[in-house]
Write an enzyme that holds these catalytic residues in place. Sequence first.
Site, mmCIF file in Angstrom:
data_model
loop_
_atom_site.group_PDB
_atom_site.id
_atom_site.type_symbol
_atom_site.label_atom_id
_atom_site.label_comp_id
_atom_site.label_asym_id
_atom_site.label_seq_id
_atom_site.Cartn_x
_atom_site.Cartn_y
_atom_site.Cartn_z
ATOM 1 C CB VAL A 135 -0.927 0.009 1.242
ATOM 2 C CG1 VAL A 135 -1.745 1.290 1.287
ATOM 3 C CG2 VAL A 135 -1.831 -1.222 1.243
ATOM 4 N N PRO A 136 1.178 1.807 -1.170
ATOM 5 C CG PRO A 136 1.028 2.599 -3.362
ATOM 6 C CD PRO A 136 0.444 1.583 -2.412
ATOM 7 C CB CYS A 137 1.594 5.171 2.804
ATOM 8 S SG CYS A 137 2.980 4.313 3.558
ATOM 9 C CG HIS A 138 6.270 5.406 -1.283
ATOM 10 N ND1 HIS A 138 5.777 4.124 -1.159
ATOM 11 C CD2 HIS A 138 6.615 5.563 -2.572
ATOM 12 C CE1 HIS A 138 5.845 3.526 -2.342
ATOM 13 N NE2 HIS A 138 6.349 4.374 -3.217
#
Length: 175
Positions: A135-138
């Site tokens: 889950v690419p929160c970056h």
Amino acid sequence: MSERLYHIFETQFGWMGLLSSDNGLLRSTLPEDSEELCISHLGLETNEAVLAPGRFADLCERLLSYFDGADADFGDIALDLEGAPNFHRKAWQACRTIPRGETRTYKWLAEMAGSPNAPRAAGQTMARNRLPIIVPCHRVIGSDGSLRGFGSGDTRIDLKFRLLELEGAKQRRLI
């Protein structure tokens, strides 16, 4: 309770940990300096988990490719989001739709999760993301285009910047 399996492996960015249930991936870690830190970040569930590198072979290969700069996709990885609040689930799912090399704001994320007036809640949801990289929160940034969140201290902001740079995104480094 379903069986828990885990694996710790090394990438060029550091050590990563993965924890799964029968229903899907429960947790992943950001790259860390040691295997012990990964186990600590995976949580107490690893106490009952079985070390199972083979279970994660495909995902590890994709993550290693990702850290080598390849366009690895994690959208088909089944997630076990049991126990997560509905808003978190929606925000995490929306976050998974952000394409590699692109960013979206916390406001956008709140809108996609069905609460357009809750960008701070979206930020807190990303802070509680138990599946970083998957889950690419970056890829979620401040409305002014600056990098925010991603753990405490400059080290984590630097990692966020490095991940976005790896993906070809151009962002300011402000906190």
